[in-house]
Design a protein around this motif. Sequence first.
Motif, PDB file in Angstrom:
ATOM      1  N   VAL A  24      -0.666  -5.287   5.866  1.00 33.80           N
ATOM      2  CA  VAL A  24       0.471  -4.827   4.815  1.00 33.80           C
ATOM      3  C   VAL A  24       1.403  -5.882   5.200  1.00 33.80           C
ATOM      4  CG1 VAL A  24       2.396  -3.247   4.246  1.00 33.80           C
ATOM      5  CG2 VAL A  24       0.175  -2.426   4.836  1.00 33.80           C
ATOM      6  N   GLY A  25       1.784  -6.461   4.077  1.00 30.91           N
ATOM      7  CA  GLY A  25       3.005  -7.322   4.199  1.00 30.91           C
ATOM      8  C   GLY A  25       2.307  -8.545   3.560  1.00 30.91           C
ATOM      9  N   SER A  26       3.044  -9.818   4.022  1.00 31.01           N
ATOM     10  CA  SER A  26       2.452 -10.999   3.103  1.00 31.01           C
ATOM     11  C   SER A  26       1.990 -11.853   4.235  1.00 31.01           C
ATOM     12  CB  SER A  26       3.890 -11.854   2.697  1.00 31.01           C
ATOM     13  OG  SER A  26       4.503 -12.391   3.946  1.00 31.01           O
ATOM     14  N   LYS A  39      -6.082   7.015  11.466  1.00 32.13           N
ATOM     15  CA  LYS A  39      -6.497   8.502  11.110  1.00 32.13           C
ATOM     16  C   LYS A  39      -7.818   8.427  10.437  1.00 32.13           C
ATOM     17  CE  LYS A  39      -4.292  10.055   7.569  1.00 32.13           C
ATOM     18  NZ  LYS A  39      -3.492  10.351   6.463  1.00 32.13           N
ATOM     19  N   ALA A  40      -7.834   7.511   9.552  1.00 29.49           N
ATOM     20  CA  ALA A  40      -9.367   7.389   8.769  1.00 29.49           C
ATOM     21  C   ALA A  40     -10.398   7.048   9.761  1.00 29.49           C
ATOM     22  CB  ALA A  40      -9.283   6.499   7.487  1.00 29.49           C
ATOM     23  N   HIS A  77      -1.204   3.553  10.698  1.00 33.50           N
ATOM     24  CA  HIS A  77      -1.129   4.742  11.048  1.00 33.50           C
ATOM     25  C   HIS A  77      -2.484   5.528  10.172  1.00 33.50           C
ATOM     26  CE1 HIS A  77      -0.397   9.154   9.756  1.00 33.50           C
ATOM     27  NE2 HIS A  77       0.235   9.249  10.890  1.00 33.50           N
ATOM     28  N   PRO A  89       1.105  -6.200  -9.145  1.00 28.96           N
ATOM     29  CA  PRO A  89      -0.239  -5.896  -8.350  1.00 28.96           C
ATOM     30  C   PRO A  89      -1.290  -5.178  -9.103  1.00 28.96           C
ATOM     31  CG  PRO A  89       1.632  -5.232  -7.017  1.00 28.96           C
ATOM     32  CD  PRO A  89       2.034  -5.635  -8.417  1.00 28.96           C
ATOM     33  N   MET A 139      -4.921  -2.502  -3.983  1.00 27.21           N
ATOM     34  CA  MET A 139      -3.390  -2.439  -3.962  1.00 27.21           C
ATOM     35  C   MET A 139      -3.103  -4.008  -3.737  1.00 27.21           C
ATOM     36  SD  MET A 139      -0.710   0.124  -2.197  1.00 27.21           S
ATOM     37  CE  MET A 139      -0.399  -0.376  -0.575  1.00 27.21           C
ATOM     38  N   ILE A 159       9.198  -8.689   3.666  1.00 22.82           N
ATOM     39  CA  ILE A 159       8.488  -8.208   4.849  1.00 22.82           C
ATOM     40  C   ILE A 159       7.263  -7.394   4.747  1.00 22.82           C
ATOM     41  CG2 ILE A 159       8.828  -6.818   6.993  1.00 22.82           C
ATOM     42  CD1 ILE A 159      11.872  -7.540   6.497  1.00 22.82           C
ATOM     43  N   PHE A 160       7.305  -6.724   3.737  1.00 21.58           N
ATOM     44  CA  PHE A 160       6.470  -5.616   3.528  1.00 21.58           C
ATOM     45  C   PHE A 160       5.296  -6.006   2.244  1.00 21.58           C
ATOM     46  CE2 PHE A 160      10.182  -3.332   5.432  1.00 21.58           C
ATOM     47  CZ  PHE A 160       9.449  -3.085   6.625  1.00 21.58           C
ATOM     48  N   GLY A 161       5.668  -6.774   1.739  1.00 27.38           N
ATOM     49  CA  GLY A 161       4.851  -7.216   0.341  1.00 27.38           C
ATOM     50  C   GLY A 161       5.183  -6.474  -0.610  1.00 27.38           C
ATOM     51  N   ASP A 210       4.039 -13.721   6.715  1.00 29.08           N
ATOM     52  CA  ASP A 210       4.614 -12.887   7.846  1.00 29.08           C
ATOM     53  C   ASP A 210       3.437 -12.497   8.782  1.00 29.08           C
ATOM     54  OD1 ASP A 210       7.070 -12.783   6.788  1.00 29.08           O
ATOM     55  OD2 ASP A 210       7.259 -10.725   7.146  1.00 29.08           O
ATOM     56  N   ASN A 243       0.714  -1.583   8.843  1.00 26.25           N
ATOM     57  CA  ASN A 243       0.843  -0.270   8.660  1.00 26.25           C
ATOM     58  C   ASN A 243      -0.538   0.461   9.101  1.00 26.25           C
ATOM     59  OD1 ASN A 243       0.873   2.255   7.535  1.00 26.25           O
ATOM     60  ND2 ASN A 243      -0.040   1.684   5.648  1.00 26.25           N
ATOM     61  N   PHE A 301      -6.017  11.042   2.212  1.00 30.12           N
ATOM     62  CA  PHE A 301      -6.831   9.823   2.341  1.00 30.12           C
ATOM     63  C   PHE A 301      -6.754   9.070   0.892  1.00 30.12           C
ATOM     64  CE2 PHE A 301      -8.215  12.566   5.747  1.00 30.12           C
ATOM     65  CZ  PHE A 301      -7.890  11.351   6.757  1.00 30.12           C
ATOM     66  N   ILE A 302      -5.511   9.166   0.374  1.00 28.25           N
ATOM     67  CA  ILE A 302      -5.215   8.564  -0.864  1.00 28.25           C
ATOM     68  C   ILE A 302      -3.844   7.980  -0.453  1.00 28.25           C
ATOM     69  CG2 ILE A 302      -6.884   9.505  -2.527  1.00 28.25           C
ATOM     70  CD1 ILE A 302      -4.326  11.235  -3.239  1.00 28.25           C
ATOM     71  N   SER A 347      10.164   0.790   7.716  1.00 28.49           N
ATOM     72  CA  SER A 347       9.428   0.750   8.749  1.00 28.49           C
ATOM     73  C   SER A 347       8.934   2.125   9.542  1.00 28.49           C
ATOM     74  CB  SER A 347      10.111  -0.010   9.932  1.00 28.49           C
ATOM     75  OG  SER A 347       9.630  -1.272  10.354  1.00 28.49           O
ATOM     76  N   ILE A 350       6.390  -5.401  12.440  1.00 29.61           N
ATOM     77  CA  ILE A 350       6.751  -4.122  11.743  1.00 29.61           C
ATOM     78  C   ILE A 350       6.052  -3.921  10.522  1.00 29.61           C
ATOM     79  CG2 ILE A 350       9.212  -4.094  12.982  1.00 29.61           C
ATOM     80  CD1 ILE A 350      10.066  -5.538  10.268  1.00 29.61           C
ATOM     81  N   ALA A 351       5.404  -4.990  10.018  1.00 27.18           N
ATOM     82  CA  ALA A 351       4.718  -4.961   8.901  1.00 27.18           C
ATOM     83  C   ALA A 351       3.367  -4.078   8.968  1.00 27.18           C
ATOM     84  CB  ALA A 351       4.561  -6.166   8.395  1.00 27.18           C
ATOM     85  N   GLN A 389       3.719  -5.113  -3.180  1.00 28.50           N
ATOM     86  CA  GLN A 389       2.941  -3.704  -3.563  1.00 28.50           C
ATOM     87  C   GLN A 389       3.518  -2.477  -2.715  1.00 28.50           C
ATOM     88  OE1 GLN A 389       1.901  -6.106  -1.154  1.00 28.50           O
ATOM     89  NE2 GLN A 389       1.722  -4.499   0.419  1.00 28.50           N
ATOM     90  N   TYR A 429       4.350 -17.140  -0.354  1.00 31.29           N
ATOM     91  CA  TYR A 429       5.529 -17.580   0.396  1.00 31.29           C
ATOM     92  C   TYR A 429       5.094 -18.991   1.067  1.00 31.29           C
ATOM     93  CZ  TYR A 429       7.774 -12.902  -0.917  1.00 31.29           C
ATOM     94  OH  TYR A 429       8.429 -11.948  -1.444  1.00 31.29           O
ATOM     95  N   GLU A 439      -9.101   3.326   3.826  1.00 25.92           N
ATOM     96  CA  GLU A 439      -8.281   4.416   4.496  1.00 25.92           C
ATOM     97  C   GLU A 439      -7.722   5.253   3.342  1.00 25.92           C
ATOM     98  OE1 GLU A 439      -7.582   1.535   4.520  1.00 25.92           O
ATOM     99  OE2 GLU A 439      -5.415   0.935   4.381  1.00 25.92           O
ATOM    100  N   LYS A 440      -7.675   4.593   2.243  1.00 24.48           N
ATOM    101  CA  LYS A 440      -6.980   5.288   1.072  1.00 24.48           C
ATOM    102  C   LYS A 440      -8.106   5.648  -0.295  1.00 24.48           C
ATOM    103  CE  LYS A 440      -3.473   5.419   2.795  1.00 24.48           C
ATOM    104  NZ  LYS A 440      -2.902   6.684   3.125  1.00 24.48           N
TER     105      LYS A 440
END
Lengths: 200, 251
Positions: free
Chosen positions: A50-52, A21-22, A17, A118, A145, B119-121, A55, A15, B73-74, B89, A12-13, B123, A95, A184-185
């Motif tokens: 994304v995540g630890s 897209k990029a 999408h 961060p 990030m 779970i997601f960190g 995980d 990311n 794209f940011i 999620s 689930i962590a 940041q 962790y 991508e960002k």
Amino acid sequence: MSNIIGLINYGIAGNIHSIKKAIEKAGGIVKIINHATEFESVGKIVIPGVGSFKDAMSELEKDGLITPLKEAIKSKPTLGICLGMQILATLGFEYGKTEGLDVIKAEVKPMLVDAKVPHMGFNTIDVIAPNKVLEGLENEEFYFMHSYEVVNYTNIASLSDYAGHKFVSSVHFNNIYGVQFHPEKSRQAGIKLFQNFIAL
Amino acid sequence: MNTRIIAKLDVKPPYVVKPVHFEGLRKIGTPLELAQKYYDQGADEVIYIDIVASLYQREILFDEIEKAANALFIPFGVGGGVQTIEDFSKLFHVGADKVILNTYAVQKNPDIINKAAEIFGNQAVVVNIEAKKWDTWWECYTDCGRIRSGKDVLAWVKEVEQRGAGEIILQSVDHDGRQRGFDKELAKKVVESVQIPVVVTSGAGSLENIKELIEYAKPSGVAIASLLHYNKYTINDIKEYLRSVGIKVSK
């Protein structure tokens, strides 16, 4: 070899999408990889993150992706992004202590810096060893990030500076590329990085 | 380090609105139009907050969010009505990079910060604060500046950092939408209370206001709404001005 880029989807962590897209914006074709059997049809690999650290590795393990991923990385051009670059390392210390994919000899530790963590925002990169993925991007800014950094690594492609602290912002070793920042960002500069990767 | 210049969209679906004092909404445009506009102007990030989801106790409207995310794209931070790990999620899945918590964490269950960070960190977990000034302290408000929590802002920011939040967005109920300058004391106190980045918003009425805030409180970022919505300045105008007075910003 197939020109399709396999984007690893773990747990689930993930990311994925914005990365999908990029890459598509950069003209690439993406296939989301959920199972070990799907590696064969792709020519390149992108590992998001994304995540630890902990995980990420346990999700990869749960999905049975560690062995096939390590196998694929041996021959296919691979790009690890943020945590996706960090888990290429031998060990992570987020962790607790976790074994990584051990593709690059490095450890991942908390950023030791006298500033806000961060580390978040656009920052420049200082290219130490030029490579094709970073071509033409020497003077660009990328979005960071992260709270952890890759240390003890010799194949450094670029360094960046955060509040006077130099850290590894990208690595390159044979067919493997890793970037600590998020292409991508990172506006047009990030799209250009994906175009470079697609052109490999 | 560059100070981030962020565009903030307060959304009452299907429109971006601009509350004055958290009241009296004015329609500005759709989230997609404005996200695109501020991306083109050089925003470092876009923040999207559904300002009525918690108040109306309704579901998060994911379609609107996905449309705006597709233009960017940011980094894209999204909040409003977030209550569960599943909400996190789904928001990441439709294109959010950071998820912003407020009401649920403050009023009901602060443990969601710990759970989400693990779970997601860190940041990806942002806590939004709506601060209301009293004589000697600031109180956390929720639901778009309507409901009190009794929680002290300076104690709460330390708690959320401890619990694993990676960033704080600091709003002022008193200054929001009035374009008369920021609550600089509040900003400075919060920035100095935590190690994590703080993004300050509420109050930009002029370029000088932004400069003064950055010089006085040293936030990691400034989020701007009204100045941009009413086309008083573009993000590029703001960055150019800040550069000219010696403040570092990205290209």
